[in-house]
Design a protein around this motif. Structure first.
Motif, PDB file in Angstrom:
ATOM      1  N   GLN A 119       1.013  -1.562  -0.161  1.00 32.88           N
ATOM      2  CA  GLN A 119       0.036   0.277   0.179  1.00 32.88           C
ATOM      3  C   GLN A 119       1.113   1.161  -0.204  1.00 32.88           C
ATOM      4  O   GLN A 119      -0.087   2.055  -0.545  1.00 32.88           O
ATOM      5  N   ARG A 120       1.383   1.337   0.260  1.00 32.27           N
ATOM      6  CA  ARG A 120       2.720   2.501   0.774  1.00 32.27           C
ATOM      7  C   ARG A 120       3.940   2.040   0.142  1.00 32.27           C
ATOM      8  O   ARG A 120       5.329   2.048   0.951  1.00 32.27           O
ATOM      9  N   THR A 121       4.745   1.432  -0.979  1.00 34.14           N
ATOM     10  CA  THR A 121       5.719   1.606  -1.108  1.00 34.14           C
ATOM     11  C   THR A 121       6.589   2.973  -2.093  1.00 34.14           C
ATOM     12  O   THR A 121       7.494   2.609  -1.621  1.00 34.14           O
ATOM     13  N   GLU A 122       6.244   3.944  -1.539  1.00 30.93           N
ATOM     14  CA  GLU A 122       6.817   5.093  -1.453  1.00 30.93           C
ATOM     15  C   GLU A 122       7.434   5.133   0.001  1.00 30.93           C
ATOM     16  O   GLU A 122       8.733   5.271  -0.269  1.00 30.93           O
ATOM     17  N   VAL A 123       7.388   4.059   1.302  1.00 30.56           N
ATOM     18  CA  VAL A 123       7.477   4.299   2.447  1.00 30.56           C
ATOM     19  C   VAL A 123       8.599   3.061   1.998  1.00 30.56           C
ATOM     20  O   VAL A 123       9.637   2.877   3.054  1.00 30.56           O
ATOM     21  N   TYR A 124       7.767   2.554   1.743  1.00 30.67           N
ATOM     22  CA  TYR A 124       8.652   0.810   1.699  1.00 30.67           C
ATOM     23  C   TYR A 124       9.608  -0.146   1.219  1.00 30.67           C
ATOM     24  O   TYR A 124      10.210  -0.653   1.131  1.00 30.67           O
ATOM     25  N   ALA A 125       9.457   0.183  -0.184  1.00 23.03           N
ATOM     26  CA  ALA A 125      10.737   0.112  -1.761  1.00 23.03           C
ATOM     27  C   ALA A 125      11.889   0.096  -1.533  1.00 23.03           C
ATOM     28  O   ALA A 125      11.780   1.085  -0.978  1.00 23.03           O
ATOM     29  N   GLY A 126      12.294  -1.010  -1.164  1.00 18.38           N
ATOM     30  CA  GLY A 126      13.838  -1.221  -0.975  1.00 18.38           C
ATOM     31  C   GLY A 126      14.593  -1.530  -0.005  1.00 18.38           C
ATOM     32  O   GLY A 126      15.769  -1.309  -0.267  1.00 18.38           O
ATOM     33  N   ARG A 127      13.555  -1.548   1.210  1.00 16.87           N
ATOM     34  CA  ARG A 127      13.996  -1.843   2.159  1.00 16.87           C
ATOM     35  C   ARG A 127      13.799  -3.061   2.973  1.00 16.87           C
ATOM     36  O   ARG A 127      12.738  -3.732   2.723  1.00 16.87           O
ATOM     37  N   ALA A 128      14.576  -3.038   3.909  1.00 16.44           N
ATOM     38  CA  ALA A 128      15.122  -4.679   4.371  1.00 16.44           C
ATOM     39  C   ALA A 128      14.381  -3.936   6.280  1.00 16.44           C
ATOM     40  O   ALA A 128      15.442  -3.417   6.523  1.00 16.44           O
ATOM     41  N   ILE A 129      13.398  -4.827   6.718  1.00 17.43           N
ATOM     42  CA  ILE A 129      13.458  -4.557   7.942  1.00 17.43           C
ATOM     43  C   ILE A 129      12.761  -5.450   8.529  1.00 17.43           C
ATOM     44  O   ILE A 129      12.229  -6.470   8.791  1.00 17.43           O
ATOM     45  N   ASP A 130      13.688  -5.353  10.057  1.00 13.48           N
ATOM     46  CA  ASP A 130      12.922  -6.105  10.633  1.00 13.48           C
ATOM     47  C   ASP A 130      12.400  -5.722  11.302  1.00 13.48           C
ATOM     48  O   ASP A 130      11.683  -4.820  12.108  1.00 13.48           O
ATOM     49  N   ILE A 131      11.296  -6.319  11.541  1.00 14.02           N
ATOM     50  CA  ILE A 131       9.808  -6.576  12.309  1.00 14.02           C
ATOM     51  C   ILE A 131       9.656  -7.430  13.761  1.00 14.02           C
ATOM     52  O   ILE A 131       9.976  -8.787  13.751  1.00 14.02           O
ATOM     53  N   SER A 132       8.337  -6.644  14.507  1.00 13.34           N
ATOM     54  CA  SER A 132       8.396  -7.300  16.341  1.00 13.34           C
ATOM     55  C   SER A 132       7.599  -6.853  16.802  1.00 13.34           C
ATOM     56  O   SER A 132       7.695  -5.483  16.412  1.00 13.34           O
ATOM     57  N   GLY A 133       6.433  -7.504  17.742  1.00 20.98           N
ATOM     58  CA  GLY A 133       5.505  -6.760  18.139  1.00 20.98           C
ATOM     59  C   GLY A 133       5.980  -6.297  19.641  1.00 20.98           C
ATOM     60  O   GLY A 133       5.262  -5.910  20.488  1.00 20.98           O
ATOM     61  N   ASP A 134       6.711  -7.101  20.581  1.00 23.97           N
ATOM     62  CA  ASP A 134       7.012  -7.117  21.313  1.00 23.97           C
ATOM     63  C   ASP A 134       8.829  -7.530  21.905  1.00 23.97           C
ATOM     64  O   ASP A 134       9.572  -8.594  20.803  1.00 23.97           O
ATOM     65  N   GLU A 135       8.781  -7.629  23.271  1.00 22.07           N
ATOM     66  CA  GLU A 135      10.283  -7.896  22.806  1.00 22.07           C
ATOM     67  C   GLU A 135      10.859  -7.886  24.848  1.00 22.07           C
ATOM     68  O   GLU A 135       9.942  -7.637  26.074  1.00 22.07           O
ATOM     69  N   LEU A 136      11.360  -9.508  25.207  1.00 19.32           N
ATOM     70  CA  LEU A 136      10.513  -9.670  26.042  1.00 19.32           C
ATOM     71  C   LEU A 136      12.163 -10.622  26.977  1.00 19.32           C
ATOM     72  O   LEU A 136      12.707 -11.901  26.218  1.00 19.32           O
ATOM     73  N   THR A 137      12.445 -11.201  27.927  1.00 20.03           N
ATOM     74  CA  THR A 137      13.794 -12.000  28.572  1.00 20.03           C
ATOM     75  C   THR A 137      12.633 -12.917  28.384  1.00 20.03           C
ATOM     76  O   THR A 137      11.257 -12.922  29.330  1.00 20.03           O
ATOM     77  N   GLY A 138      12.914 -14.069  29.134  1.00 21.34           N
ATOM     78  CA  GLY A 138      12.479 -15.664  29.527  1.00 21.34           C
ATOM     79  C   GLY A 138      11.723 -15.568  30.370  1.00 21.34           C
ATOM     80  O   GLY A 138      10.115 -15.961  30.767  1.00 21.34           O
ATOM     81  N   ARG A 139      12.383 -14.806  31.676  1.00 19.83           N
ATOM     82  CA  ARG A 139      11.701 -15.003  32.749  1.00 19.83           C
ATOM     83  C   ARG A 139      10.456 -13.482  32.652  1.00 19.83           C
ATOM     84  O   ARG A 139       9.301 -14.113  33.069  1.00 19.83           O
ATOM     85  N   LYS A 140      10.654 -12.825  31.991  1.00 20.84           N
ATOM     86  CA  LYS A 140       9.402 -12.267  31.990  1.00 20.84           C
ATOM     87  C   LYS A 140       7.915 -12.542  30.326  1.00 20.84           C
ATOM     88  O   LYS A 140       6.938 -12.404  31.075  1.00 20.84           O
ATOM     89  N   MET A 141       8.385 -13.201  29.756  1.00 22.43           N
ATOM     90  CA  MET A 141       7.910 -14.412  29.015  1.00 22.43           C
ATOM     91  C   MET A 141       6.772 -15.332  30.225  1.00 22.43           C
ATOM     92  O   MET A 141       5.478 -15.293  30.339  1.00 22.43           O
ATOM     93  N   ALA A 142       7.708 -15.777  30.827  1.00 23.49           N
ATOM     94  CA  ALA A 142       7.111 -16.741  32.159  1.00 23.49           C
ATOM     95  C   ALA A 142       6.121 -15.696  32.863  1.00 23.49           C
ATOM     96  O   ALA A 142       4.878 -16.328  33.345  1.00 23.49           O
ATOM     97  N   ASP A 143       6.742 -14.899  33.530  1.00 21.97           N
ATOM     98  CA  ASP A 143       5.456 -13.914  33.983  1.00 21.97           C
ATOM     99  C   ASP A 143       4.203 -13.580  33.631  1.00 21.97           C
ATOM    100  O   ASP A 143       3.372 -13.628  34.139  1.00 21.97           O
ATOM    101  N   VAL A 144       4.366 -13.202  32.096  1.00 14.88           N
ATOM    102  CA  VAL A 144       2.839 -13.127  31.246  1.00 14.88           C
ATOM    103  C   VAL A 144       2.328 -14.611  31.077  1.00 14.88           C
ATOM    104  O   VAL A 144       0.505 -14.185  30.859  1.00 14.88           O
ATOM    105  N   LEU A 145       2.835 -14.979  30.849  1.00 12.67           N
ATOM    106  CA  LEU A 145       1.996 -16.918  30.956  1.00 12.67           C
ATOM    107  C   LEU A 145       1.629 -16.927  31.971  1.00 12.67           C
ATOM    108  O   LEU A 145       0.289 -17.120  32.026  1.00 12.67           O
ATOM    109  N   THR A 146       2.536 -16.802  33.618  1.00 16.53           N
ATOM    110  CA  THR A 146       0.983 -17.134  34.551  1.00 16.53           C
ATOM    111  C   THR A 146       0.612 -15.652  34.459  1.00 16.53           C
ATOM    112  O   THR A 146      -1.154 -16.221  35.350  1.00 16.53           O
TER     113      THR A 146
END
Length: 195
Positions: free
Chosen positions: A60-87
């Motif tokens: 939809q927005r080729t003027e922004v994304y064309a020609g780029r390589a982008i890491d994409i992610s929605g969250d960043e947690l340590t293993g212990r924090k993952m366990a806390d969220v699951l709890t």
């Protein structure tokens, strides 16, 4: 690049849906989430729905994304924090345990190399910038709540834990914890036979 074609490369991090893998899920149901990450090493992750959303944005927005390589992610947690969220989401205690790299290597050299790279470096997505482009980007806790994880476990109000709505991932009934608080459903009386 050699062909001169315009392209966008999306580099998704760890899929949140990997928590539905049989061994991982069974471990969580038993109270332990085990991955090859060091306990305090942050790990980026993303829901597959959000990968699709960024692919749509790239078209939809080729003027922004064309020609780029982008890491994409929605969250960043340590293993212990993952366990806390699951709890928090499941209502049952979950702890984190690192799976030794050599144990992973005995299973797969590629998986061992992946976790060695994740522990040494890992993904470096700019989650704040990604949220501006896609405001409904899912955090891990949000994703868990939307994929039926709270219903996997019995809290004294349900019959049997429900599995996530993904085809082919339904756990055997024996693995679903029963709820002692729910009375047995009465059986229907047999119909009278015709005279």
């Amino acid at each position: 690049r050699e062909l001169g074609l315009t392209a966008t490369i999306l580099r998704p991090s760890f899929f949140m849906e990997n928590f539905f893998m049989p061994d991982t899920r069974t471990g969580i149901e038993a109270g332990t989430v085990s991955l090859g990450m060091a306990p305090e090493k942050p790990r980026q992750m993303i829901a597959v729905d959000d990968i699709g959303a960024f692919a749509a944005l790239a078209f939809q927005r080729t003027e922004v994304y064309a020609g780029r390589a982008i890491d994409i992610s929605g969250d960043e947690l340590t293993g212990r924090k993952m366990a806390d969220v699951l709890t928090k989401v499941t209502g049952r205690p979950v702890t984190y345990a690192q799976t030794p790299i050599e144990q992973l290597r005995a299973f797969s050299e590629d998986i061992a190399l992946m976790f060695e790279w994740l522990n040494a470096r890992g993904y470096e997505a700019d989650i704040g910038a990604l949220q501006k482009a896609h405001p409904v980007l899912k955090r891990f806790e949000t994703w868990l709540g939307e994929t039926a994880w709270p219903k996997i476990y019995c809290h004294g109000r349900c019959g049997r834990g429900r599995t996530p709505p993904y085809a082919g991932l339904r756990a055997p009934a024996a693995r679903r914890p029963p709820c002692a608080a729910r009375p047995e459903r009465p059986r229907r009386p047999p119909r009278p036979s015709g005279s």
